[in-house]
Structures are given as C-alpha cells and as structure tokens.
Design a protein around this motif. Structure first.
Motif, PDB file in Angstrom:
ATOM      1  N   SER A 180       0.802  -1.220   0.000  1.00 34.19           N
ATOM      2  CA  SER A 180       0.000   0.000   0.000  1.00 34.19           C
ATOM      3  C   SER A 180       0.833   1.268   0.000  1.00 34.19           C
ATOM      4  CB  SER A 180      -0.936   0.011   1.218  1.00 34.19           C
ATOM      5  OG  SER A 180      -0.174  -0.028   2.423  1.00 34.19           O
ATOM      6  N   ASN A 181       2.114   1.170   0.305  1.00 41.48           N
ATOM      7  CA  ASN A 181       2.977   2.355   0.324  1.00 41.48           C
ATOM      8  C   ASN A 181       3.869   2.437  -0.904  1.00 41.48           C
ATOM      9  OD1 ASN A 181       2.075   3.405   2.762  1.00 41.48           O
ATOM     10  ND2 ASN A 181       3.412   2.057   3.939  1.00 41.48           N
ATOM     11  N   SER A 182       3.495   1.754  -1.968  1.00 43.49           N
ATOM     12  CA  SER A 182       4.349   1.701  -3.145  1.00 43.49           C
ATOM     13  C   SER A 182       4.054   2.846  -4.098  1.00 43.49           C
ATOM     14  CB  SER A 182       4.145   0.372  -3.893  1.00 43.49           C
ATOM     15  OG  SER A 182       4.520  -0.718  -3.082  1.00 43.49           O
ATOM     16  N   PHE A 183       5.089   3.596  -4.444  1.00 44.42           N
ATOM     17  CA  PHE A 183       5.001   4.573  -5.532  1.00 44.42           C
ATOM     18  C   PHE A 183       5.603   3.914  -6.763  1.00 44.42           C
ATOM     19  CE2 PHE A 183       5.155   7.488  -1.824  1.00 44.42           C
ATOM     20  CZ  PHE A 183       3.955   8.146  -2.040  1.00 44.42           C
ATOM     21  N   THR A 184       4.794   3.685  -7.775  1.00 40.70           N
ATOM     22  CA  THR A 184       5.260   2.986  -8.971  1.00 40.70           C
ATOM     23  C   THR A 184       5.079   3.791 -10.251  1.00 40.70           C
ATOM     24  OG1 THR A 184       3.094   1.907  -9.105  1.00 40.70           O
ATOM     25  CG2 THR A 184       4.859   0.688  -8.002  1.00 40.70           C
ATOM     26  N   HIS A 185       4.287   4.877 -10.198  1.00 46.52           N
ATOM     27  CA  HIS A 185       3.950   5.650 -11.400  1.00 46.52           C
ATOM     28  C   HIS A 185       4.133   7.146 -11.149  1.00 46.52           C
ATOM     29  CE1 HIS A 185       1.870   1.847 -12.033  1.00 46.52           C
ATOM     30  NE2 HIS A 185       1.611   2.176 -13.282  1.00 46.52           N
ATOM     31  N   ILE A 186       4.408   7.872 -12.226  1.00 48.63           N
ATOM     32  CA  ILE A 186       4.360   9.335 -12.196  1.00 48.63           C
ATOM     33  C   ILE A 186       3.361   9.799 -13.246  1.00 48.63           C
ATOM     34  CG2 ILE A 186       6.611   9.863 -11.192  1.00 48.63           C
ATOM     35  CD1 ILE A 186       7.764  10.087 -13.974  1.00 48.63           C
ATOM     36  N   LEU A 187       2.596  10.840 -12.881  1.00 46.51           N
ATOM     37  CA  LEU A 187       1.505  11.322 -13.733  1.00 46.51           C
ATOM     38  C   LEU A 187       1.814  12.721 -14.242  1.00 46.51           C
ATOM     39  CD1 LEU A 187      -1.358  11.077 -14.900  1.00 46.51           C
ATOM     40  CD2 LEU A 187      -2.247  11.885 -12.699  1.00 46.51           C
ATOM     41  N   ASN A 188       1.845  12.869 -15.555  1.00 47.46           N
ATOM     42  CA  ASN A 188       2.010  14.171 -16.193  1.00 47.46           C
ATOM     43  C   ASN A 188       0.621  14.746 -16.445  1.00 47.46           C
ATOM     44  OD1 ASN A 188       2.289  16.272 -18.161  1.00 47.46           O
ATOM     45  ND2 ASN A 188       4.308  15.483 -18.709  1.00 47.46           N
ATOM     46  N   GLY A 189       0.256  15.788 -15.682  1.00 49.36           N
ATOM     47  CA  GLY A 189      -1.086  16.347 -15.768  1.00 49.36           C
ATOM     48  C   GLY A 189      -1.236  17.487 -16.743  1.00 49.36           C
ATOM     49  N   CYS A 190      -0.331  17.611 -17.718  1.00 45.41           N
ATOM     50  CA  CYS A 190      -0.438  18.696 -18.693  1.00 45.41           C
ATOM     51  C   CYS A 190      -1.804  18.642 -19.369  1.00 45.41           C
ATOM     52  CB  CYS A 190       0.664  18.589 -19.740  1.00 45.41           C
ATOM     53  SG  CYS A 190       0.564  19.880 -21.008  1.00 45.41           S
ATOM     54  N   PRO A 191      -2.605  19.719 -19.292  1.00 50.40           N
ATOM     55  CA  PRO A 191      -3.988  19.658 -19.765  1.00 50.40           C
ATOM     56  C   PRO A 191      -4.217  20.147 -21.186  1.00 50.40           C
ATOM     57  CG  PRO A 191      -3.685  21.662 -18.517  1.00 50.40           C
ATOM     58  CD  PRO A 191      -2.327  20.980 -18.570  1.00 50.40           C
ATOM     59  N   ARG A 192      -3.186  20.589 -21.882  1.00 51.07           N
ATOM     60  CA  ARG A 192      -3.436  21.298 -23.136  1.00 51.07           C
ATOM     61  C   ARG A 192      -2.686  20.771 -24.354  1.00 51.07           C
ATOM     62  NH1 ARG A 192      -1.173  24.420 -19.319  1.00 51.07           N
ATOM     63  NH2 ARG A 192       1.040  24.901 -19.475  1.00 51.07           N
ATOM     64  N   GLU A 193      -1.838  19.757 -24.198  1.00 47.78           N
ATOM     65  CA  GLU A 193      -1.067  19.278 -25.344  1.00 47.78           C
ATOM     66  C   GLU A 193      -1.821  18.187 -26.095  1.00 47.78           C
ATOM     67  OE1 GLU A 193       1.525  20.489 -26.633  1.00 47.78           O
ATOM     68  OE2 GLU A 193       2.101  21.923 -25.073  1.00 47.78           O
ATOM     69  N   THR A 194      -1.930  18.341 -27.421  1.00 43.32           N
ATOM     70  CA  THR A 194      -2.624  17.368 -28.267  1.00 43.32           C
ATOM     71  C   THR A 194      -1.891  17.133 -29.593  1.00 43.32           C
ATOM     72  OG1 THR A 194      -3.990  19.110 -29.281  1.00 43.32           O
ATOM     73  CG2 THR A 194      -4.882  18.024 -27.318  1.00 43.32           C
ATOM     74  N   SER A 195      -0.672  17.606 -29.702  1.00 48.76           N
ATOM     75  CA  SER A 195       0.025  17.552 -30.994  1.00 48.76           C
ATOM     76  C   SER A 195       0.778  16.241 -31.184  1.00 48.76           C
ATOM     77  CB  SER A 195       1.020  18.713 -31.105  1.00 48.76           C
ATOM     78  OG  SER A 195       2.091  18.537 -30.198  1.00 48.76           O
ATOM     79  N   VAL A 196       1.032  15.907 -32.439  1.00 48.92           N
ATOM     80  CA  VAL A 196       1.845  14.737 -32.767  1.00 48.92           C
ATOM     81  C   VAL A 196       3.243  14.889 -32.171  1.00 48.92           C
ATOM     82  CG1 VAL A 196       2.939  13.483 -34.667  1.00 48.92           C
ATOM     83  CG2 VAL A 196       0.546  14.208 -34.863  1.00 48.92           C
ATOM     84  N   GLN A 197       3.785  16.091 -32.212  1.00 47.54           N
ATOM     85  CA  GLN A 197       5.139  16.321 -31.690  1.00 47.54           C
ATOM     86  C   GLN A 197       5.221  16.027 -30.202  1.00 47.54           C
ATOM     87  OE1 GLN A 197       3.400  18.387 -33.623  1.00 47.54           O
ATOM     88  NE2 GLN A 197       4.616  18.410 -35.513  1.00 47.54           N
ATOM     89  N   TYR A 198       4.206  16.432 -29.450  1.00 45.62           N
ATOM     90  CA  TYR A 198       4.214  16.176 -28.020  1.00 45.62           C
ATOM     91  C   TYR A 198       4.089  14.676 -27.734  1.00 45.62           C
ATOM     92  CZ  TYR A 198       3.117  16.637 -23.056  1.00 45.62           C
ATOM     93  OH  TYR A 198       3.132  16.530 -21.680  1.00 45.62           O
ATOM     94  N   ALA A 199       3.255  13.988 -28.493  1.00 46.06           N
ATOM     95  CA  ALA A 199       3.115  12.545 -28.330  1.00 46.06           C
ATOM     96  C   ALA A 199       4.448  11.841 -28.579  1.00 46.06           C
ATOM     97  CB  ALA A 199       2.048  12.007 -29.270  1.00 46.06           C
ATOM     98  N   ARG A 200       5.169  12.295 -29.582  1.00 40.91           N
ATOM     99  CA  ARG A 200       6.474  11.684 -29.881  1.00 40.91           C
ATOM    100  C   ARG A 200       7.479  11.923 -28.759  1.00 40.91           C
ATOM    101  NH1 ARG A 200       6.599  13.590 -36.226  1.00 40.91           N
ATOM    102  NH2 ARG A 200       5.415  11.810 -37.068  1.00 40.91           N
ATOM    103  N   LYS A 201       7.415  13.096 -28.140  1.00 40.66           N
ATOM    104  CA  LYS A 201       8.298  13.381 -27.002  1.00 40.66           C
ATOM    105  C   LYS A 201       8.014  12.421 -25.851  1.00 40.66           C
ATOM    106  CE  LYS A 201       8.317  17.562 -25.599  1.00 40.66           C
ATOM    107  NZ  LYS A 201       8.193  19.006 -25.285  1.00 40.66           N
ATOM    108  N   ALA A 202       6.746  12.149 -25.602  1.00 36.52           N
ATOM    109  CA  ALA A 202       6.377  11.236 -24.522  1.00 36.52           C
ATOM    110  C   ALA A 202       6.811   9.807 -24.847  1.00 36.52           C
ATOM    111  CB  ALA A 202       4.870  11.289 -24.277  1.00 36.52           C
ATOM    112  N   ILE A 203       6.570   9.382 -26.077  1.00 37.15           N
ATOM    113  CA  ILE A 203       6.939   8.028 -26.494  1.00 37.15           C
ATOM    114  C   ILE A 203       8.450   7.833 -26.399  1.00 37.15           C
ATOM    115  CG2 ILE A 203       7.002   6.437 -28.446  1.00 37.15           C
ATOM    116  CD1 ILE A 203       4.233   6.672 -27.294  1.00 37.15           C
TER     117      ILE A 203
END
Length: 388
Positions: A180-203
């Motif tokens: 129950s005390n495990s941190f396993t993920h990080i969440l990027n809450g950027c609310p405004r990016e929808t571009s192909v370029q941004y998706a490629r940066k994440a990938i």
C-alpha cells in the motif's frame, strides 16, 4: 623576535585560508545533497516516519512555469521546484529523500509514465488530484500510491518539461513493490497538449507510456474555456460573440477527434489509451478510478479508500464569484455544433462508441437502430479506441 612575529602572521593567514576553504566546501556539499535534480542518486537514510505535504495547484493557463499567488508570496522558490516539508525531518530534506524512506524495503526502479492527453476543461484538475492525493484531495491526502504525489502538475514545455525528463530517469522516486505504500507511477497532468510532436516526445521517454483522455461535449468544453478566461484570468471578452468564432487553445481542446487521431498516429497500441467521458466520473467515480488503475497496471485502492469519494466536493478552478458563469443562446449553440459536428463523428468512429451527449452530431438517417439498442450502445464507463 621579528622571525617569531612573521611566523605568527603566517599561521594567522593560513588559518583564515583553511576556514574559507572549509566554508566553501560546506556550501557545495549542502547544494549537492539538497537538490534532487543536481544529484538524483542520493541515498540518505531517514529513520523517522515521513509524511509528504503537497504543493498548491498550478493553474491550467498556457504558462509552463506558473505558480499560484499564495505559493510565490509565502515561500522562496527552490531550485528544483519540488521541495517538500516532511514531518520529523529537517526542512532541507527533499522529495527524493522522503520517497526513499517510504520505499526503503524494495529495490528502486524507473517510474512508469502516465500522461493526460488534452484534458483541459474536462475535469483534468479534479482527476489529477484524486489520483495523486486520494479521495480526500489536497486538504486531506490519503493516497500513498501508485502515483507519486507532490510533483509539478503541468510539465508541458520549457523548463517544466526538462524537470519531467529528469524525473523519468530518477531511480529513487519509484520501486517495484505492490504494497500500500508503493510509488510505482508518475503522472504528467499537462492539460493542453494534443500535438503529434508532443506525443512523440512522450513516447521517446518510455517504451510503454499510458494515456488518459478525458472527453466532454465540445460545445460545453469550449464555453467552459471562455468562462475560465473571464472568471479566472480577467479577460473582458464578450463570451457570446467569442463563441461564434472558435480559435486558439479553446478550439484545440474541443477538437477531440483530431486530438485522438494525432495520438493514435504515434502510439504502438490503441490499448495504451483510455477514453474517459467526463460524465463517467460523476456517475461512478469508483469505477473510473478502478479502470484507470487497471489500465496503467497499478495497484487498485482498497474499497474503503474510494467508497466515500464525492467528486463534486473535489472541484477546483471554480473561477471568480464576481463573474457569473455565462451560458450560450440556442442560436450560438447551434453555430458551435455545426463547427464541431464532423470532429465528433471522427471521435466516435475512432472510439467505436457513441457518447451520451452526441446525438446532435449524428446524421438523421444514421439513427435507425431503435432507442433501446442506442441506449445499450451508449451505456459504457471508459474504453480504449477501437482501432489505430
């Protein structure tokens, strides 16, 4: 006598040089061990029980380095922007040190990455703070996993994105445990990016990132954006007139079919994406949270952590009380629907499902399956796109 005086003088200056050297070394050591981005492999041991106190909200405006007024007015900005106050630990302790304490029984590893995809004005802030802080929200954080909390909320571009890149390579934030005390993920809450370029940066930062895409009636979404500009950011626009000519970030957030098409052109598997209608959070918040945890391969919360969840009490970004929320006339609503109709049709074709609000976007001759079958088709909570 003269030689003795000279020796004393030499000793005095040697002592001063030694003191200055030690002081400089102390400053370097202090910086080295208190800035997690300067040295991400710090392995300090904290023996006392730690609790993380979360940062205030960073708003959703198009400003990557924005901070809240209370944040900038009450505390000095730290080099890495994510220093935490930790109970029982000296104030110089960092977020990394606290995470190490919580995770000190399991081997460290890189965090699994999860991204919002164009979530602005569809409940992204509410969902972000529920996932990272638990059902109690910022005032009463109860969640200790799987998402690391206390990180910058909106690392979209610029210096915030550089910080995010550093966090994705940090082996001290997460570990591979399932307790129950495990941190396993990080969440990027950027609310405004929808571009192909941004998706490629994440990938490029992960072999298998997961994406959460919040969906809302595009007319309501665009109107919410315009009201936000007036009520939160002081714009004096005429909302009724501005709505007739959608443009900029507000229009991009409303064009959800186009946004999903961009993401599908980059990801390897449509199952990396989870579509979440905004209304699903109000209808069944527990079910949405469980589905998200399953989607990201994270630990589900215990039932007593979610059964009392009331998403309506967790709303943020409510705007000014001086400016009333403006709704559109029927004539302007129809103008917007005509502008967004084809994009909604694209969205439904990609998701493979209809939305509860989307009847206005369908062709009249395409609605011939009967009310019962249509209602059955629309009864869904979350889904992955039907195809890439």
């Amino acid at each position: 006598m003269q030689r003795r005086s000279r020796c004393r003088g030499d000793s005095y200056y040697a002592a001063r040089i030694l003191i200055i050297t030690i002081s400089c070394a102390a400053v370097v050591v202090h910086f080295f061990f208190t800035d997690p981005l300067a040295h991400n492999s710090v392995q300090k041991t904290i023996t006392s029980k730690s609790k993380i106190t979360d940062l205030p909200l960073v708003n959703e405006r198009n400003n990557d380095d924005a901070t809240t007024p209370s944040d900038s007015a009450t505390k000095e900005k730290k080099p890495d922007g994510i220093e935490k106050q930790i109970e029982g630990v000296d104030t110089g302790s960092t977020l990394n040190e606290a995470i190490i304490t919580l995770n000190n029984t399991s081997p460290s590893t890189l965090c699994r990455q999860v991204y919002f995809w164009g979530g602005g004005k569809a409940g992204s802030s509410t969902l972000y703070f529920v996932l990272t802080q638990g059902p109690g929200g910022g005032g009463n954080p109860t969640n200790t996993g799987p998402f690391v909390r206390g990180l910058p909320k909106e690392p979209c571009q610029g210096s915030q994105w550089k910080r995010w890149e550093a966090l994705t390579k940090d082996t001290n934030l997460c570990h591979g445990g399932s307790d129950s005390n495990s941190f396993t993920h990080i969440l990027n809450g950027c609310p405004r990016e929808t571009s192909v370029q941004y998706a490629r940066k994440a990938i490029a930062l992960s072999d298998d990132p997961k994406f959460l895409m919040l969906i809302r009636d595009p007319v309501d979404r665009f109107v919410s954006f315009l009201n936000d500009e007036v009520r939160r950011f002081g714009s004096r626009m005429n909302i009724e007139e501005a709505a007739k000519r959608p443009s900029g970030l507000g229009r991009r957030l409303a064009m959800q079919g186009e946004a999903l098409k961009n993401l599908l052109s980059v990801v390897k598997d449509p199952k990396q994406i989870l579509i979440i209608p905004m209304e699903s959070i109000s209808l069944n918040a527990e079910g949405v949270i469980d589905a998200i945890m399953d989607h990201v391969d994270g630990r589900r919360w215990k039932r007593n952590e979610t059964e009392v969840m009331n998403p309506n009490s967790l709303k943020v970004n409510v705007g000014s009380t001086d400016d009333k929320y403006v709704t559109l006339s029927q004539n302007t609503t129809e103008i917007l629907r005509n502008k967004f109709r084809q994009d909604v049709q694209l969205l439904e074709s990609l998701v493979g499902k209809r939305f509860s609000w989307s009847s206005w976007a369908r062709n009249e001759d395409a609605n011939s399956t009967g009310e019962e079958e249509e209602a059955k088709n629309e009864a869904w909570l979350v889904a992955s796109p039907a195809s890439g």
